[in-house]
Design an enzyme around this catalytic site. Structure first.
Site, PDB file in Angstrom:
ATOM      1  N   CYS A 178     -14.151  -0.698  -7.577  1.00 26.66           N
ATOM      2  CA  CYS A 178     -15.221  -0.036  -6.815  1.00 26.66           C
ATOM      3  C   CYS A 178     -15.605   1.260  -7.518  1.00 26.66           C
ATOM      4  CB  CYS A 178     -14.779   0.226  -5.376  1.00 26.66           C
ATOM      5  SG  CYS A 178     -13.329   1.274  -5.246  1.00 26.66           S
ATOM      6  N   ASP A 190       0.860  -1.184   0.000  1.00 28.07           N
ATOM      7  CA  ASP A 190       0.000   0.000   0.000  1.00 28.07           C
ATOM      8  C   ASP A 190       0.897   1.234   0.000  1.00 28.07           C
ATOM      9  OD1 ASP A 190      -3.236   0.343   0.704  1.00 28.07           O
ATOM     10  OD2 ASP A 190      -2.040   2.142   1.106  1.00 28.07           O
TER      11      ASP A 190
HETATM   12  N1  SAH Z   1      -8.578  -4.012   0.379  1.00 27.38           N
HETATM   13  C1  SAH Z   1      -8.672  -3.043   1.436  1.00 27.38           C
HETATM   14  C2  SAH Z   1      -9.196  -1.714   0.954  1.00 27.38           C
HETATM   15  C3  SAH Z   1      -8.387  -1.067  -0.132  1.00 27.38           C
HETATM   16  S1  SAH Z   1      -8.679   0.641  -0.318  1.00 27.38           S
HETATM   17  C4  SAH Z   1      -9.486  -3.617   2.585  1.00 27.38           C
HETATM   18  O1  SAH Z   1     -10.073  -4.711   2.454  1.00 27.38           O
HETATM   19  O2  SAH Z   1      -9.563  -2.986   3.625  1.00 27.38           O
HETATM   20  C5  SAH Z   1      -7.466   1.158  -1.453  1.00 27.38           C
HETATM   21  C6  SAH Z   1      -6.088   1.342  -0.884  1.00 27.38           C
HETATM   22  O3  SAH Z   1      -5.219   1.658  -1.960  1.00 27.38           O
HETATM   23  C7  SAH Z   1      -5.885   2.460   0.113  1.00 27.38           C
HETATM   24  O4  SAH Z   1      -5.352   1.927   1.285  1.00 27.38           O
HETATM   25  C8  SAH Z   1      -4.860   3.422  -0.529  1.00 27.38           C
HETATM   26  O5  SAH Z   1      -3.915   3.915   0.405  1.00 27.38           O
HETATM   27  C9  SAH Z   1      -4.182   2.530  -1.509  1.00 27.38           C
HETATM   28  N2  SAH Z   1      -3.609   3.127  -2.716  1.00 27.38           N
HETATM   29  C10 SAH Z   1      -4.139   4.059  -3.536  1.00 27.38           C
HETATM   30  N3  SAH Z   1      -3.357   4.243  -4.613  1.00 27.38           N
HETATM   31  C11 SAH Z   1      -2.282   3.433  -4.466  1.00 27.38           C
HETATM   32  C12 SAH Z   1      -1.140   3.153  -5.263  1.00 27.38           C
HETATM   33  N4  SAH Z   1      -0.950   3.748  -6.450  1.00 27.38           N
HETATM   34  N5  SAH Z   1      -0.250   2.244  -4.805  1.00 27.38           N
HETATM   35  C13 SAH Z   1      -0.448   1.629  -3.619  1.00 27.38           C
HETATM   36  N6  SAH Z   1      -1.526   1.841  -2.853  1.00 27.38           N
HETATM   37  C14 SAH Z   1      -2.435   2.730  -3.261  1.00 27.38           C
END
Ligand code: SAH
Length: 397
Positions: free
Chosen positions: A341, A251
């Site tokens: 989403c 992340d």
């Molecule tokens: N699967 C998770 C929810 C994901 S939300 C669960 O079950 O709780 C999307 C996530 O993507 C967020 O934490 C955000 O920080 C991260 N994110 C957004 N863009 C990103 C990128 N380019 N690289 C890595 N992480 C990213």
């Protein structure tokens, strides 16, 4: 105060679609303030709906009711909260009873409350007020929530971008009761998660993925797992509980990863099975390939690349990129759980994008399953826009 639609523009309301777009409006009678109730009538004068007026938004009015006798007011709103809670109970969700449970109690349009989101985390409610109409009735709704749920505390996280489209400033803070403990603890399908309702994303946790996390848990045994966009480790913890041999979690958010680590610890998992990586997933997938890494189960749960259809082309490129590069890291027989989403990308389009990615990756795959949001995020048949979360479970041949 009254709104008259252009001829022919009553059709969507007759199908009980709850939005009135600015372009559909012929004439406004009176001068409603933001959030005031207006009567929506067809060009021929026929009554269509009561709606909340939102002068700054392209969605100029959001429907409260399609019945002339159901005049919006405290009684109607209290009734809507009551119905939303009754629906959760009727679903028989374990989460509707457990003390440490987390559950979405109100899901906007699908619960007849356009623009209101309420999540329950243990004994704490977290609300998002995302429309002018809900803003207008904020106090009535907050009182009804406290009264009907027995939760004394409501924290407001109205800091979502969509408030800007409604002409509403961002607002966060205590709505009822006192400040929540940070982070607070919830239990989901027997696993413990810390949730930061003050500083976390959205209301703190992605409850829509609850049942999909459980599915990943069922599939993870003996597999080397890669969880991309792991946030606070939802899918990672589930995979560890399911007997994954190892879980790499990626992340870009440092505080999210900190909570993720803590969650793994709180559930008693050996740190040697986990690797937490702060990185951009687009980059990480390429680097992992260059390093010759491979996995048996990959989860891709990126943020909303396309909030609306206008963003779909750029989003399609992003989805294709991560799916293509993830498939390249997947061993034959490996599983890919891939999600979108984005409201602006339909399930059909998403499947096409993933198929294109597989073709370009030189990977053939089968669809074993399809994912949706958990049932506490219901979808109104007449409001398909509400169905934002979709996913595919693929097995690489
Ligand atoms: N699967 C998770 C929810 C994901 S939300 C669960 O079950 O709780 C999307 C996530 O993507 C967020 O934490 C955000 O920080 C991260 N994110 C957004 N863009 C990103 C990128 N380019 N690289 C890595 N992480 C990213």
């Amino acid at each position: 105060m009254k709104v008259r639609l252009k001829a022919g523009r009553e059709k969507s309301l007759l199908l009980r679609h709850p939005w009135v777009f600015s372009g559909a409006i012929d004439k406004l009678y009176g001068s409603p303030a933001t959030g005031d109730t207006v009567e929506v009538r067809a060009a021929d004068g026929r009554f269509l709906a009561w709606a909340a007026w939102s002068p700054q938004s392209q969605i100029r009015a959001r429907v409260w009711s399609f019945e002339e006798l159901d005049l919006p007011g405290p009684e109607l709103l209290r009734g809507r909260i009551e119905q939303a809670l009754a629906l959760r109970r009727a679903l028989g969700l374990q989460e509707s009873t457990g003390e440490d449970a987390a559950l979405r109690l109100v899901h906007g349009e699908a619960d007849g409350l356009p623009g209101l989101i309420v999540d329950r985390y243990a004994d704490m409610l977290v609300a998002q007020v995302l429309s002018a109409g809900i803003e207008r009735w904020r106090d009535v709704l907050a009182d009804a929530l406290v009264e009907q749920t027995g939760c004394a505390r409501i924290y407001e996280r109205s800091d979502a971008d969509v408030r800007e489209l409604e002409g509403l400033p961002a607002r966060t803070g205590i709505m009822r009761g006192d400040a929540p403990a940070v982070p607070l603890e919830i239990v989901e399908h027997g696993l413990r998660y810390a949730v930061d309702v003050l500083g976390g994303q959205k209301t703190g946790f992605y409850l829509d993925q609850r049942d999909n996390r459980r599915r990943i848990r069922e599939l993870a045994s003996g597999r080397e797992v890669l969880n991309c966009f792991c946030y606070t480790g939802g899918f990672s913890i589930a995979a560890l509980a399911g007997g994954a041999t190892s879980v790499v979690s990626v992340d870009s958010s440092c505080p999210a990863l900190e909570l993720a680590r803590r969650n793994a610890q709180a559930n008693g998992f050996d740190a040697s099975r986990t690797e937490w990586i702060e990185a951009d997933v687009f980059r990480y997938l390429r680097d992992a390939r260059a390093q010759g890494r491979s996995f048996d189960l990959i989860v891709l749960d990126p943020p909303k690349f396309a909030p609306t259809e206008r963003h779909a082309p750029a989003a399609a490129r992003a989805y294709k990129d991560i799916n293509l590069n993830a498939l390249k890291l997947l061993r034959p027989g490996g599983l890919l759980a891939t999600f979108s989403c984005s409201g602006g990308v339909s399930a059909e389009l998403f499947q096409k994008i993933v198929a294109g990615a597989a073709a370009d990756a030189g990977a053939s795959a089968r669809i074993l399953d399809r994912f949706h949001a958990s049932p506490d995020h219901p979808v109104l048949l007449e409001f398909p826009e509400g169905e934002y979360l979709k996913g595919l479970l693929l097995r690489r041949n």
